[in-house]
Each structure stands twice: as C-alpha cells, then as structure tokens.
Write a protein that holds these residues in place. Structure first.
Motif, mmCIF file in Angstrom:
data_model
loop_
_atom_site.group_PDB
_atom_site.id
_atom_site.type_symbol
_atom_site.label_atom_id
_atom_site.label_comp_id
_atom_site.label_asym_id
_atom_site.label_seq_id
_atom_site.Cartn_x
_atom_site.Cartn_y
_atom_site.Cartn_z
ATOM 1 N N LEU A 3 0.837 -1.182 0.000
ATOM 2 C CA LEU A 3 0.000 0.000 0.000
ATOM 3 C C LEU A 3 0.882 1.247 0.000
ATOM 4 N N SER A 4 0.389 2.311 -0.625
ATOM 5 C CA SER A 4 1.156 3.550 -0.722
ATOM 6 C C SER A 4 0.282 4.739 -0.357
ATOM 7 N N SER A 5 0.902 5.772 0.215
ATOM 8 C CA SER A 5 0.196 7.029 0.467
ATOM 9 C C SER A 5 0.275 7.987 -0.723
ATOM 10 N N MET A 6 1.048 7.649 -1.740
ATOM 11 C CA MET A 6 1.226 8.551 -2.883
ATOM 12 C C MET A 6 -0.121 8.885 -3.512
ATOM 13 N N SER A 7 -0.356 10.182 -3.759
ATOM 14 C CA SER A 7 -1.687 10.646 -4.159
ATOM 15 C C SER A 7 -1.638 11.653 -5.302
ATOM 16 N N PRO A 8 -1.051 11.306 -6.453
ATOM 17 C CA PRO A 8 -1.087 12.242 -7.575
ATOM 18 C C PRO A 8 -2.540 12.524 -7.957
ATOM 19 N N SER A 9 -2.849 13.791 -8.209
ATOM 20 C CA SER A 9 -4.257 14.166 -8.411
ATOM 21 C C SER A 9 -4.397 15.298 -9.422
ATOM 22 N N PHE A 10 -5.569 15.338 -10.056
ATOM 23 C CA PHE A 10 -5.996 16.465 -10.895
ATOM 24 C C PHE A 10 -7.253 17.056 -10.283
ATOM 25 N N VAL A 11 -7.417 18.362 -10.428
ATOM 26 C CA VAL A 11 -8.678 19.030 -10.120
ATOM 27 C C VAL A 11 -9.075 19.784 -11.379
ATOM 28 N N GLY B 221 0.503 17.092 -6.131
ATOM 29 C CA GLY B 221 1.004 15.931 -5.416
ATOM 30 C C GLY B 221 2.149 16.371 -4.525
ATOM 31 N N SER B 222 2.629 15.479 -3.677
ATOM 32 C CA SER B 222 3.718 15.820 -2.771
ATOM 33 C C SER B 222 4.329 14.555 -2.200
ATOM 34 N N PRO B 223 5.594 14.608 -1.768
ATOM 35 C CA PRO B 223 6.123 13.563 -0.894
ATOM 36 C C PRO B 223 5.683 13.831 0.538
ATOM 37 N N GLY B 224 6.058 12.908 1.456
ATOM 38 C CA GLY B 224 5.765 13.155 2.859
ATOM 39 C C GLY B 224 5.173 11.987 3.617
ATOM 40 N N GLY B 225 5.322 10.741 3.115
ATOM 41 C CA GLY B 225 4.767 9.608 3.850
ATOM 42 C C GLY B 225 3.268 9.750 4.018
ATOM 43 N N SER B 226 2.772 9.466 5.208
ATOM 44 C CA SER B 226 1.328 9.525 5.441
ATOM 45 C C SER B 226 0.780 10.937 5.316
ATOM 46 N N THR B 227 1.632 11.960 5.465
ATOM 47 C CA THR B 227 1.152 13.340 5.332
ATOM 48 C C THR B 227 0.848 13.711 3.884
ATOM 49 N N ILE B 228 1.287 12.895 2.918
ATOM 50 C CA ILE B 228 0.952 13.167 1.517
ATOM 51 C C ILE B 228 -0.550 13.358 1.365
ATOM 52 N N ILE B 229 -1.305 12.474 2.000
ATOM 53 C CA ILE B 229 -2.760 12.447 1.825
ATOM 54 C C ILE B 229 -3.382 13.755 2.300
ATOM 55 N N THR B 230 -2.981 14.215 3.475
ATOM 56 C CA THR B 230 -3.575 15.438 4.015
ATOM 57 C C THR B 230 -3.031 16.677 3.311
ATOM 58 N N GLN B 231 -1.774 16.636 2.858
ATOM 59 C CA GLN B 231 -1.251 17.751 2.084
ATOM 60 C C GLN B 231 -2.058 17.958 0.806
ATOM 61 N N PHE C 78 -1.599 21.047 8.442
ATOM 62 C CA PHE C 78 -1.885 20.283 9.652
ATOM 63 C C PHE C 78 -2.252 18.865 9.240
ATOM 64 N N HIS C 79 -2.156 17.941 10.181
ATOM 65 C CA HIS C 79 -2.273 16.523 9.815
ATOM 66 C C HIS C 79 -2.816 15.714 10.978
ATOM 67 N N HIS C 80 -3.737 14.796 10.658
ATOM 68 C CA HIS C 80 -4.214 13.806 11.624
ATOM 69 C C HIS C 80 -4.398 12.490 10.874
ATOM 70 N N GLN C 81 -3.967 11.370 11.475
ATOM 71 C CA GLN C 81 -4.043 10.089 10.765
ATOM 72 C C GLN C 81 -4.686 8.990 11.613
ATOM 73 N N TYR C 82 -5.643 9.348 12.484
ATOM 74 C CA TYR C 82 -6.387 8.406 13.308
ATOM 75 C C TYR C 82 -5.557 7.954 14.511
ATOM 76 N N LEU C 83 -4.413 7.347 14.275
ATOM 77 C CA LEU C 83 -3.471 7.000 15.333
ATOM 78 C C LEU C 83 -2.066 7.382 14.885
ATOM 79 N N PRO C 84 -1.274 8.040 15.703
ATOM 80 C CA PRO C 84 -1.589 8.500 17.059
ATOM 81 C C PRO C 84 -2.665 9.591 17.043
ATOM 82 N N ASP C 85 -3.437 9.673 18.097
ATOM 83 C CA ASP C 85 -4.582 10.582 18.156
ATOM 84 C C ASP C 85 -4.118 11.990 18.537
#
Length: 573
Positions: A451-459, A469-479, A502-509
């Motif tokens: 599984l990957s957090s990579m999130s290339p996107s178009f709007v 898009g961006s690098p950043g591990g799990s923060t990619i998604i929130t970025q 800012f970033h939240h990923q369920y755990l850690p809370d």
C-alpha cells in the motif's frame, strides 16, 4: 520566451574535487507567458532544477507531457537519489487533452516471491527495523522502469532514446550535489558503509562529499542506456537484471530473475468524484491516498467550510481525516490480491453517515470509533506536475521510501534499491516507519504490491485546472487534501504550496501542525475542544501547476520549504 521558476535541486554520484561550483539561480517572482487559446505554454514543477530543464528539453524536441515526465523521472534518478530512482516505483495520473481521457499508471514495487515475514521479526516478536529498512531484504522489485516504458510506448510521442538522453548526460558529465543529498549521505553513512557498491558510489575515499564536488554516475549511465535502447527488457532481463540479482543474493536477499521478469506496470481506472463544482481525479489502490482523499472530500461536501471560522474549519477537516484514515487502516491493499469495499468507501451516502458522527464543538477521540481490525496502524519521495502546450497533463509521485531507500546499490548497475517492504504490514500490531496501521489486506505476499500514500491528483473545473502531489509519507494524503481545498477556494499555485499544513491520521490521536502556523488563541480553542496539538517540523515538498483558462495563464510552483526548488512556465513554439 517567458519563464517562472521554483523547483528543487538535488544531486547524485561519483565525486571529483575540487571543481568550480556552478550555481543555479532560483527566482521568487513568477512570470507567466500569455497567448491566445489554446495556450502555447507548458508548465513543469519538479523537485530539481536540472530535472525540470530535462523536461523542457524533451518538450522542445517535439515531446508531450508524458515524454517530459520520462525525462524528469529518469533525471531525478540521477540527481535526487535520496528520494526516487530506477530502483523504486511510482504512481501517476495522465490526462489526454485530445480525448479527455484520464488514466492511472501503477508502477508500485512488489514483493519478491520468496518473501517471508520471519525475515522482519526479531526473536522477541518485535519488528526488525533493520531488515525492513536497510539492505536487500528491504527492497521490493522496482516498478519505475516498467512504468516509464509503458507510458512512453502508449501515450508518448518520442522514443526512450530521446527522452532518457538528458538523464544519461547528467550521469556521465556530472553535476554538483545539493545540500539535501549531502545531508542524506552523512545521515546514513554508517549503513552505506556496510555495502561496497554503496560506499563506492556515495562515500568515495570513505568521505561524505561536499556541495562543491562534481558528482558522476557512470554505472547508472550504463543502466540508463540499456533502458533507453531496450525499454523494460533492458532493466528486467539480461545483464542488468543478472547483476542486480547476483548482488542482492550475495548480500542475503531473495530476488530471482523470475521476480524481475514477471514485473509489469498496470494501467488502472482512476478515482473520480465531484466536489464544489470540480471534478477530482485521483489515485486508486494500491494508493491508499486517493480513496482517503475522496472519503474526506465527500464528508466535507456537506459542510460550509468557506464561511466557518478557522477553528471550526480545522475541526471538521481533522474529523474527516480521522475517519478516512481509520478506514484506510482497515480495508485497503493491492487490488490484485484484496477485495475492497470501494463502493461503500467512495459513496456519498456512507460519507453522510460519517459526517453525522462529528460533534460540532468537541473532538472525537479515535478510541470512540469502531476499532480498525488491523494487525496495526500503519520521506523520502518526490513529486512533479506537468501541463504541456496542448493541455496534456501528468501528475507523478515516485519514491524509494525513506532517505536513500535501502542504502543498497545493486553491484555495478548503479541502481540504488528501495526499502518499500516496510510499507507492508510486516508485524501484527506494529506501525511502519511512518506510524501507519496496516491490516491483513496489506500483509506481504510474493508478487503483491504494498500500500502507498502517494496521491497524484488532478482538479478539473470549467475554467481552472490543478495538477498536484507531494512527498511526505502519510502526510501526503492530508497535504493533497488541503491543496485541493485551497485551489477550490481560489488560491494560486504559489499560495497552495506555501500554506501552512496540519495533519491527523487516526493514530496516534493528535493533530500535527507546523510551528507557528496557528495563533495561540486558535491552539487554545482546539485544545479546549479536546485536541492534542503537536508542533512538528515542516513537511512535504509539494510541486503543483495550475491553468486558468479564463486568463489563459499557466503557473508552476514548488514548495518554498525547499530553498532550492524550481517550477517553470515556458513558451513552446
């Protein structure tokens, strides 16, 4: 010719000192070319100035956005090895302007057939982070060469011998390493010294290189030539493959020639949804990011964020993040191996129910939500964005996972291998390097993609387009989520990349914020609502391009957190 610049500079290989230091100028003021519709400009934002120029060189030879993407990606393999390369993988979106078609290329790494969870567990049952992050056992079978060859053949205009030429030239002639690469080498020196080919490439004479040194990588140049001349066969079969397998096995890994020969990039249908009058096109599994972003946007679609005060806007956005990451941990994996309830996760009706569970004035505690039935929750990556003069678009995120990947160079190929095996849920109940929980859906199996957090996107709107898009591990998604929301609110490319995150990923809370990004009053109000607020060093290296069709202006912007960043808009005739 009109140009705006903002990209990141990074370096690569065999060093010679002393040498005249060549400075590449960066510009903080962006200027944009204007033409009558259709636009005759192209825009590229990447993490390295040399890679951005390689993309424009390829466009000037008659290539399209896909050809430019091949040039940028292979050049980054040379000049930014700490973040991406031939030994890694990527996820990419392509938009074909002539047909309006959007497609997704999955070049994610996969587990070798002989993968064994026992290799990643200590005797006491704890995760063995050394084998999952360092050396050949950490490396999945690379996907980047296969993916680039596939997209070039199907959607490009030029042969690989043309689009890979800039990367070969950089590897042979050399360039000066950036501070980021020098820092990465110094930080991982002890591990690099374990492996002779890694030490020879990154620590000549046993020393960390200096920024003024000239870096050449003739080994990788030979591998790039084989790839340019033979396509995927030049990497996955023949002498290059044989040398990689021999090096991996000699160091205790399990790769076989059959593993390499069996790797194939996949073309998949992207996720598409509507939000605030825009079409959002994003990455499907094995990206977890696209599903999570779609779920978050569906939750937020029923909330009037624009007219909220900052505290409540953050509150509702964090609660959407929390719920989407819980589902991310529970359900997602490689679609070729796992049946996922995507119809449910992407349904606006499902989002309606999640939205109703958000308390208007109180933080939800992650422990209040149904537990993710996961064996556990589960940055060095790069992203670039391209729009060519005809409106073709590429959004590509590529990675070797953590800094300098596995730190293992495969023999004389010059190929630095990834450490993506850590992105599997290797040990029940234990997080990966980014703290993410992964369930059985993301357990390691031979031939499976992690599984990957990579999130290339178009709007895509009636008059405005965004490639993000961006690098950043799990923060990619929130970025990417926050970038999309900013674009919908009317912000420019440079404003999107510069805004505080800012970033939240369920755990850690907890809610991670960039230091100084929120006023003391806002922080106090969020804490009073029940949030734990955590200052965290800045993260990400976002690269975006936008196109305002009403004014016919294309803009490119790289993350100002990266002082060597460069984005560029250039007239193409």
């Amino acid at each position: 010719m009109s140009a705006c610049r903002t990209t990141a500079h990074r370096p690569a290989l065999r060093w010679c000192r002393p040498v005249l230091v060549m400075a590449i100028a960066t510009f903080s003021v962006l200027t944009f070319a204007r033409d009558a519709a259709p636009s005759k400009t192209a825009a590229i934002a990447s993490a390295n100035a040399l890679a951005t120029e390689a993309g424009f060189e390829t466009l000037a030879k008659g290539g399209n956005a896909v050809d430019a993407a091949v040039a940028v990606a292979t050049s980054l393999s040379v000049v930014q090895p700490e973040a991406s390369g031939l030994g890694g993988g990527f996820l990419a979106l392509i938009h074909d302007a002539a047909t309006g078609k959007n497609t997704f290329i999955d070049a994610r790494e996969m587990a070798p057939k002989a993968v064994s969870s026992a290799d990643y567990v200590n005797k006491d049952g704890s995760p063995n982070r050394d084998t999952s992050l360092n050396g050949p056992l950490a490396a999945g079978i690379p996907g980047l060469p296969s993916g680039l060859a596939f997209m070039s053949a199907k959607y490009g205009k030029l042969p690989l011998t043309v689009s890979v030429r800039p990367a070969i030239r950089l590897a042979e002639d050399g360039f000066h390493p950036t501070g980021a690469l020098v820092h990465s080498i110094a930080h991982t020196r002890d591990v690099l010294q374990r492996y002779p080919a890694s030490a020879a490439k990154f620590l000549p004479g046993g020393q960390v290189p200096a920024v003024g040194d000239l870096f050449r990588d003739r080994d990788q140049a030979r591998t790039l030539k084989a790839f340019a001349e033979q396509g995927a066969r030049g990497f996955y079969t023949g002498p290059v493959a044989a040398e990689m397998v021999a090096a991996v096995k000699a160091a205790g890994g399990t790769w076989t020639m059959a593993d390499l020969a069996s790797y194939k990039a996949r073309e998949r249908a992207p996720i598409e949804l509507q939000y605030a009058g825009y079409k959002i096109v994003t990455a499907p599994p094995p990206s977890s990011g696209g599903v999570a972003i779609a779920e978050m946007l569906n939750i937020l679609a029923g909330i009037d964020l624009k007219n909220m005060d900052q505290v409540h806007r953050i509150h509702y956005t964090v609660e959407a993040m929390r719920r989407a990451f819980r589902d991310h941990n529970e359900y997602l994996g490689d679609p070729d191996f796992v049946k996922m309830p995507l119809d449910m996760l992407l349904s606006p009706y499902y989002a309606d129910g999640l939205r109703q569970s958000i308390l208007p004035e109180r933080a939800t505690q992650s422990s209040w939500l149904p537990a993710a039935h996961a064996p556990q929750p589960g940055m060095h990556t790069m992203h670039f964005s391209i729009i060519d003069k005809d409106g073709n678009m590429v959004s590509m995120t590529a990675t070797v996972n953590t800094t300098l990947g596995s730190k293992f160079v495969a023999g004389t190929t010059g190929v630095l291998l990834n450490d993506e095996m850590d992105d599997f849920a290797l040990v029940a109940g234990k997080p990966n390097a980014f703290g993410l929980i992964g369930g059985s859906a993301n357990a390691p199996v031979g031939g499976k993609r992690m599984l990957s957090s990579m999130s290339p996107s178009f709007v895509i709107g009636k008059d405005r387009l965004l490639v993000i898009g961006s690098p950043g591990g799990s923060t990619i998604i929130t970025q990417v989520l926050e970038g999309i929301l900013a674009f919908v609110d009317g912000k420019t490319a440079s404003e999107i990349t510069a805004q505080k995150r800012f970033h939240h990923q369920y755990l850690p809370d907890r809610v991670d914020i960039e230091p100084g990004s929120l006023s003391a009053g806002v922080v106090d109000q969020l804490k009073a609502m029940g949030y734990e607020i955590n200052d965290k060093d800045t993260w990400g290296n976002m690269n975006v391009v936008t196109w305002d069709k009403a004014t016919n202006i294309k803009a490119a912007a790289s993350d100002p957190r990266n002082p060597a960043g460069l984005g560029k808009v250039e007239a193409m005739h």
